[in-house]
Design a protein around this motif. Structure first.
Motif, PDB file in Angstrom:
ATOM      1  N   THR A   1       0.825  -1.210   0.000  1.00 19.52           N
ATOM      2  CA  THR A   1       0.000   0.000   0.000  1.00 19.52           C
ATOM      3  C   THR A   1       0.856   1.256   0.000  1.00 19.52           C
ATOM      4  OG1 THR A   1      -0.162   0.095   2.421  1.00 19.52           O
ATOM      5  CG2 THR A   1      -1.806  -1.212   1.260  1.00 19.52           C
ATOM      6  N   THR A   2       2.109   1.147   0.424  1.00 20.93           N
ATOM      7  CA  THR A   2       2.982   2.332   0.413  1.00 20.93           C
ATOM      8  C   THR A   2       3.601   2.565  -0.961  1.00 20.93           C
ATOM      9  OG1 THR A   2       4.978   1.119   1.088  1.00 20.93           O
ATOM     10  CG2 THR A   2       3.554   1.966   2.832  1.00 20.93           C
ATOM     11  N   ARG A   3       3.541   1.541  -1.828  1.00 18.49           N
ATOM     12  CA  ARG A   3       4.155   1.669  -3.153  1.00 18.49           C
ATOM     13  C   ARG A   3       3.140   1.889  -4.267  1.00 18.49           C
ATOM     14  NH1 ARG A   3       7.033  -3.091  -1.449  1.00 18.49           N
ATOM     15  NH2 ARG A   3       5.779  -4.284  -2.935  1.00 18.49           N
ATOM     16  N   HIS A   4       1.920   1.404  -4.055  1.00 14.38           N
ATOM     17  CA  HIS A   4       0.937   1.436  -5.141  1.00 14.38           C
ATOM     18  C   HIS A   4      -0.417   1.900  -4.619  1.00 14.38           C
ATOM     19  CE1 HIS A   4       3.871  -0.933  -7.350  1.00 14.38           C
ATOM     20  NE2 HIS A   4       3.851  -1.841  -6.404  1.00 14.38           N
ATOM     21  N   SER A   5      -1.105   2.669  -5.417  1.00  8.92           N
ATOM     22  CA  SER A   5      -2.500   2.981  -5.117  1.00  8.92           C
ATOM     23  C   SER A   5      -3.386   1.881  -5.696  1.00  8.92           C
ATOM     24  CB  SER A   5      -2.892   4.334  -5.712  1.00  8.92           C
ATOM     25  OG  SER A   5      -2.948   4.250  -7.128  1.00  8.92           O
ATOM     26  N   THR A   6      -4.625   1.851  -5.292  1.00 10.50           N
ATOM     27  CA  THR A   6      -5.556   0.825  -5.796  1.00 10.50           C
ATOM     28  C   THR A   6      -6.828   1.489  -6.340  1.00 10.50           C
ATOM     29  OG1 THR A   6      -6.281   0.519  -3.493  1.00 10.50           O
ATOM     30  CG2 THR A   6      -4.723  -1.089  -4.374  1.00 10.50           C
ATOM     31  N   TRP A   7      -6.634   2.605  -7.021  1.00 13.64           N
ATOM     32  CA  TRP A   7      -7.780   3.283  -7.640  1.00 13.64           C
ATOM     33  C   TRP A   7      -8.414   2.436  -8.736  1.00 13.64           C
ATOM     34  CZ3 TRP A   7     -10.218   7.098  -5.493  1.00 13.64           C
ATOM     35  CH2 TRP A   7      -9.537   7.919  -4.583  1.00 13.64           C
ATOM     36  N   ARG A   8      -7.604   1.691  -9.460  1.00 11.92           N
ATOM     37  CA  ARG A   8      -8.157   0.835 -10.507  1.00 11.92           C
ATOM     38  C   ARG A   8      -9.106  -0.188  -9.891  1.00 11.92           C
ATOM     39  NH1 ARG A   8      -6.750  -4.124 -12.542  1.00 11.92           N
ATOM     40  NH2 ARG A   8      -4.884  -4.172 -11.238  1.00 11.92           N
ATOM     41  N   GLU A   9      -8.699  -0.773  -8.761  1.00 11.10           N
ATOM     42  CA  GLU A   9      -9.543  -1.770  -8.096  1.00 11.10           C
ATOM     43  C   GLU A   9     -10.840  -1.140  -7.578  1.00 11.10           C
ATOM     44  OE1 GLU A   9      -5.433  -3.438  -8.139  1.00 11.10           O
ATOM     45  OE2 GLU A   9      -6.330  -1.462  -7.803  1.00 11.10           O
ATOM     46  N   TRP A  10     -10.746   0.065  -7.053  1.00 12.41           N
ATOM     47  CA  TRP A  10     -11.970   0.736  -6.600  1.00 12.41           C
ATOM     48  C   TRP A  10     -12.947   0.884  -7.766  1.00 12.41           C
ATOM     49  CZ3 TRP A  10     -15.315   1.722  -3.131  1.00 12.41           C
ATOM     50  CH2 TRP A  10     -16.182   2.822  -3.214  1.00 12.41           C
ATOM     51  N   GLY A  11     -12.449   1.215  -8.927  1.00 12.21           N
ATOM     52  CA  GLY A  11     -13.308   1.343 -10.088  1.00 12.21           C
ATOM     53  C   GLY A  11     -13.892   0.027 -10.565  1.00 12.21           C
ATOM     54  N   GLN A  12     -13.291  -1.099 -10.143  1.00 11.50           N
ATOM     55  CA  GLN A  12     -13.775  -2.416 -10.542  1.00 11.50           C
ATOM     56  C   GLN A  12     -14.833  -2.972  -9.599  1.00 11.50           C
ATOM     57  OE1 GLN A  12     -10.024  -4.508 -10.628  1.00 11.50           O
ATOM     58  NE2 GLN A  12      -9.708  -4.106 -12.816  1.00 11.50           N
TER      59      GLN A  12
END
Length: 266
Positions: free
Chosen positions: A193-204
């Motif tokens: 979580t400190t290296r990557h966001s998960t906005w794509r997953e939220w959109g899924q």
């Protein structure tokens, strides 16, 4: 309330759940980093007359496996699916606070047909923050462990319901009260979580979603706006007089919020 302890084993990792039983819609509760399933006892007590409530000690936490080798986000997600499969929980509502909410979101994104609805409590997609591991280490190092007594731990964690909720996650041994987790496991659990966001997953995420925010939220207003822009059908609620541990501070208000959301689903 009366809980039954249920043990789920996945690839040699022991996962311990508290299960209220009952035939109603399953509701799975996921705690945050360094937390434990007992944080949810007051919420579960209010939900259990109508729902089958299962609270999970996630890997590395509580009574579950303390030193799992894999603490990736995918490992946490796959654990949730294993709990659903082995306990026969069909299309549950996932309710998660903080890192538990992040796990719930990723589970709903990766397994859209398995999840009925999603409630995120003080949780969101977030974004990269390389300072987080050192901040978490410093926070955990500030704990004066072992605590000399349960009462001392309650006081250290702020007293009241919040202090009691955190202190309930400790274990008494050797004349003191100790955390039921390993510091480095906690830090490693946050690495992705400190290296990557998960906005794509939220959109899924395709299921109905509820976003419950504290008055003093750790989720930025910019992130909240973006979450609602991507998924405008998300129900967002801010609870007054609350901080990040709002599930401990205001369980009655949280229950009313969750109940209203669950009623709309039926």
């Amino acid at each position: 309330m009366a809980w039954s302890e249920r043990v789920v084993t996945r690839e040699g990792v022991r996962l311990v759940c508290r299960d209220s039983g009952g035939p109603g819609q399953p509701v799975v509760l996921l705690h945050g980093l360094a937390g434990h399933s007992g944080e949810w006892v007051r919420t579960a007590r209010r939900l259990s007359p109508r729902y089958r409530v299962v609270a999970l000690d996630q890997r590395g936490h509580g009574a579950s496996e303390r030193h799992p080798l894999d603490v990736s986000r995918n490992a946490y997600v796959t654990d949730v699916i294993a709990v659903l499969d082995q306990l026969g929980l069909r299309r549950p509502v996932l309710v998660g606070q903080s890192l538990g909410g992040h796990t719930a979101m990723l589970t709903a994104a990766a397994h859209p047909g398995r999840i009925h609805a999603l409630a995120l409590i003080e949780a969101g997609p977030g974004g990269p923050n390389p300072d987080t591991p050192s901040e978490i280490r410093a926070w955990l190092d500030s704990w004066p462990t072992p605590f000399p007594s349960y009462e001392a731990a309650v006081g250290f964690f702020g007293g009241g319901a919040v202090g009691e909720g955190w202190a309930a996650g400790l274990q008494q041994r050797g004349g003191g009260w100790w955390p039921r987790f390993d510091r480095e496991v906690m830090v490693r659990s946050l690495e992705e979580t400190t290296r990557h966001s998960t906005w794509r997953e939220w959109g899924q995420v395709t299921c109905p979603a509820l976003l419950v925010l504290a008055r003093s939220s750790i989720i930025s207003s910019r992130d909240i706006d973006e979450m609602l822009r991507q998924r405008p059908d998300t129900v967002a609620v801010s609870l007054p007089r609350t901080g990040h541990d709002l599930h401990l501070e205001e369980p009655e208000t949280l229950h009313a919020t969750l109940s209203g959301f669950l009623d709309e689903l039926s």
